[in-house]
Motif scaffolding. Structure first.
Motif, PDB file in Angstrom:
ATOM      1  N   ALA A   1       0.667  -1.184  -0.013  1.00  9.43           N
ATOM      2  CA  ALA A   1      -0.113  -0.025  -0.002  1.00  9.43           C
ATOM      3  C   ALA A   1       0.765   1.257   0.021  1.00  9.43           C
ATOM      4  O   ALA A   1       0.482   2.071  -0.698  1.00  9.43           O
ATOM      5  CB  ALA A   1      -0.760  -0.046   0.998  1.00  9.43           C
ATOM      6  N   ALA A   2       1.908   1.345   0.945  1.00  9.24           N
ATOM      7  CA  ALA A   2       2.710   2.618   0.862  1.00  9.24           C
ATOM      8  C   ALA A   2       3.488   2.573  -0.355  1.00  9.24           C
ATOM      9  O   ALA A   2       3.616   3.939  -0.827  1.00  9.24           O
ATOM     10  CB  ALA A   2       3.863   2.221   2.224  1.00  9.24           C
ATOM     11  N   GLU A   3       3.965   1.591  -0.911  1.00  8.75           N
ATOM     12  CA  GLU A   3       4.716   1.573  -2.171  1.00  8.75           C
ATOM     13  C   GLU A   3       3.842   2.123  -3.383  1.00  8.75           C
ATOM     14  O   GLU A   3       4.236   3.330  -4.323  1.00  8.75           O
ATOM     15  CB  GLU A   3       5.333   0.502  -2.743  1.00  8.75           C
ATOM     16  CG  GLU A   3       6.581  -0.065  -1.953  1.00  8.75           C
ATOM     17  CD  GLU A   3       7.109  -1.116  -2.135  1.00  8.75           C
ATOM     18  OE1 GLU A   3       8.343  -1.547  -2.307  1.00  8.75           O
ATOM     19  OE2 GLU A   3       6.389  -2.137  -3.152  1.00  8.75           O
ATOM     20  N   LEU A   4       2.526   1.727  -3.554  1.00  7.39           N
ATOM     21  CA  LEU A   4       1.572   2.233  -4.285  1.00  7.39           C
ATOM     22  C   LEU A   4       1.260   3.590  -4.291  1.00  7.39           C
ATOM     23  O   LEU A   4       1.347   4.400  -5.150  1.00  7.39           O
ATOM     24  CB  LEU A   4       0.265   1.408  -4.473  1.00  7.39           C
ATOM     25  CG  LEU A   4       0.397  -0.110  -4.777  1.00  7.39           C
ATOM     26  CD1 LEU A   4      -0.718  -0.783  -4.465  1.00  7.39           C
ATOM     27  CD2 LEU A   4       0.891  -0.040  -6.329  1.00  7.39           C
ATOM     28  N   VAL A   5       1.470   4.308  -3.035  1.00  5.18           N
ATOM     29  CA  VAL A   5       0.789   5.641  -2.660  1.00  5.18           C
ATOM     30  C   VAL A   5       2.168   6.200  -2.978  1.00  5.18           C
ATOM     31  O   VAL A   5       2.113   7.236  -3.645  1.00  5.18           O
ATOM     32  CB  VAL A   5       0.342   5.672  -1.288  1.00  5.18           C
ATOM     33  CG1 VAL A   5       0.405   7.249  -0.888  1.00  5.18           C
ATOM     34  CG2 VAL A   5      -0.840   5.083  -0.989  1.00  5.18           C
ATOM     35  N   ARG A   6       3.225   5.934  -2.578  1.00  2.00           N
ATOM     36  CA  ARG A   6       4.277   6.791  -2.803  1.00  2.00           C
ATOM     37  C   ARG A   6       4.776   7.057  -3.942  1.00  2.00           C
ATOM     38  O   ARG A   6       5.508   7.699  -4.815  1.00  2.00           O
ATOM     39  CB  ARG A   6       5.599   6.073  -2.060  1.00  2.00           C
ATOM     40  CG  ARG A   6       5.495   5.910  -0.534  1.00  2.00           C
ATOM     41  CD  ARG A   6       6.046   7.436   0.052  1.00  2.00           C
ATOM     42  NE  ARG A   6       7.451   7.460  -0.033  1.00  2.00           N
ATOM     43  CZ  ARG A   6       8.348   7.160   1.173  1.00  2.00           C
ATOM     44  NH1 ARG A   6       7.745   6.535   2.008  1.00  2.00           N
ATOM     45  NH2 ARG A   6       9.756   7.199   0.740  1.00  2.00           N
TER      46      ARG A   6
END
Length: 457
Positions: free
Chosen positions: A181-186
């Protein structure tokens, strides 16, 4: 030559002693020889230690748990049985005779111990972690990292100065859905994010209770530590039988309730996606309900609004589904633990939290992160990552400064719950702007001789 081997040889040389060989199972030689293993001590042997920290760490062959410590003699005896029994089943009878301590400071001076796991109540996290760092031990410490912001800053500074490896028990970092999730958002899969909604429950009020005699098996004065002296009640400490959720979690004397208890998990994960791991909000305001009667006094229903310098606003409330929802210009991503619990008594609505990763468009979740894009630290399991880093001396996935920053969001949110005003926060100097009352709540009085104020460093 390692520290442990050097001390052993020095002791032999100075005393002129000769030791008879010890008969050990053949399985301990070669790569599994005791000299190749990381010797660990467990500080605090309650619910989270037994169900999570000890259970996870014992699985790793690169480590040996050789000591256990608790202020409750019944609990430390149970912990020894657990450790010795685990190794007996795995390696044969007599493989382990874990040493028992009733004072962690004695454990810390044992030169055979390389690292410690600290699974104590919240008010006993920073002090033993600081003293472990000063003793040169590597550390796994449960969240919340500190009882106050000032205490957490001291912990981070000393850990960095000493060069020890400290892993915070924010194990969501080692769950793949939170990293994804964090990678997709970043990497902009939902466009520029503007809002983050964190679902975090409160605690109910509790019963009225009366003072009780202190059990003979508990060092209650030391258990209270730096906090004020108050009469003993089993409801305010931990069950004398069993390992269900302890009452101290619901007492502000020993923490702040769910805003720190689970808040550090979710604020840490949210910061991963928001790219705010080494900073904090610039303003915070909150409303909260506190019990008007009963023994437990931590917050119930609440809402916190925190604004960040990068334009993101984070809302936290029990009214949201437990987890983190990132909202951007092009869609949203929601992430939670799913059905995972660290302990059988975790207050999780498994049915509502069952879906661990979701998005406004399913295609977002199957988007490939390319080699030239942001890739975040990958860990398969929090305790194993800590052990690997002890050997490599690389920083773990949840290092102390990131842990301190996430905990600080919890603590300034709690301060905002108490003060009916919008607070401006300076994350660089970790002080509120123009609010002496709020700044006075960044620390607490400490009851001598316990507390981080009395540590010599």
């Amino acid at each position: 030559m390692g520290r442990r081997e050097y001390l052993k040889k020095a002791a032999l040389g100075s005393a002129g002693l000769i030791f008879a060989p010890t008969i050990v199972p053949s399985s301990v030689f070669g790569k599994n020889a005791p000299s190749n293993k990381i010797n660990l001590g467990q500080i605090g042997c309650g619910r989270i230690a037994r169900d999570h920290d000890m259970a996870e760490t014992l699985k790793y062959d690169q480590a040996r748990m050789i000591a256990v410590c608790d202020l409750d003699s019944n609990r430390v005896a149970d912990a020894k049985k657990l450790v010795d029994g685990y190794y007996e089943k795995k390696n044969g009878k007599g493989y382990m005779d874990a040493k028992i301590y009733d004072d962690y400071r004695e454990l810390l001076i044992n030169p055979d111990i390389d690292g410690v796991l600290i699974s104590t109540p919240d008010h006993w996290h920073s002090q033993p972690a600081i003293e472990a760092a000063l003793a040169g031990k590597d550390i796994y410490v449960q969240k919340p990292t500190s009882l106050t912001v000032e205490e957490g800053r001291l912990l981070s500074d000393i850990v960095h100065k000493q060069g020890v490896i400290l892993q915070v028990g924010t194990q969501q970092r080692s769950m793949p859905q939170f990293r994804i999730a964090a990678e997709l958002v970043r990497n902009g899969r939902i466009g520029k994010i503007h809002t983050v909604k964190v679902g975090l429950p409160g605690d109910p009020s509790g019963p009225e209770v009366e003072e009780m005699p202190v059990p003979k098996n508990l060092n209650y004065d030391m258990w209270l530590g730096s906090t004020p002296e108050v009469p003993y009640t089993e409801t305010g400490v931990h069950p004398q039988k069993g390992y269900s959720r302890p009452g101290w979690l619901r007492k502000e004397q020993f923490g702040a309730g769910m805003i720190t208890g689970w808040g550090q998990h979710h604020f840490d994960s949210a910061a991963w996606g928001m790219d705010t791991e080494y900073t904090g909000p610039i303003s915070v305001e909150a409303v909260a309900q506190f019990p008007k009667s009963g023994f437990w006094d931590v917050h119930g229903d609440f809402m916190v609004k925190a604004e960040y310098a990068n334009g993101i606003t984070m809302y936290t409330s029990g009214g949201y589904t437990n987890g983190i929802r990132y909202e951007g210009e092009d869609g949203w991503i929601f992430v939670s633990r799913g059905s995972y619990t660290a302990s059988a008594s975790d207050p999780v609505d498994k049915e509502k939290s069952a879906k661990a990763l979701n998005a406004s468009d399913p295609k977002i979740l199957t988007s490939e992160i390319k080699d030239n894009e942001i890739r975040l630290y990958r860990s398969d399991e929090q305790h194993g990552n800590w052990l690997d880093c002890i050997k490599t001396r690389k920083q773990p996935i949840s290092p102390v400064e990131i842990g301190h920053r996430a905990c600080s969001v919890c603590l300034v949110s709690h301060i905002a719950m108490k003060l009916d005003t919008k607070l401006e926060w300076d994350p660089k100097i970790e002080r509120f702007k123009n609010n002496d009352v709020a700044n006075s709540m960044l620390s607490r009085p400490q009851r001598y001789p316990y507390g981080t104020n009395y540590i010599k460093h």
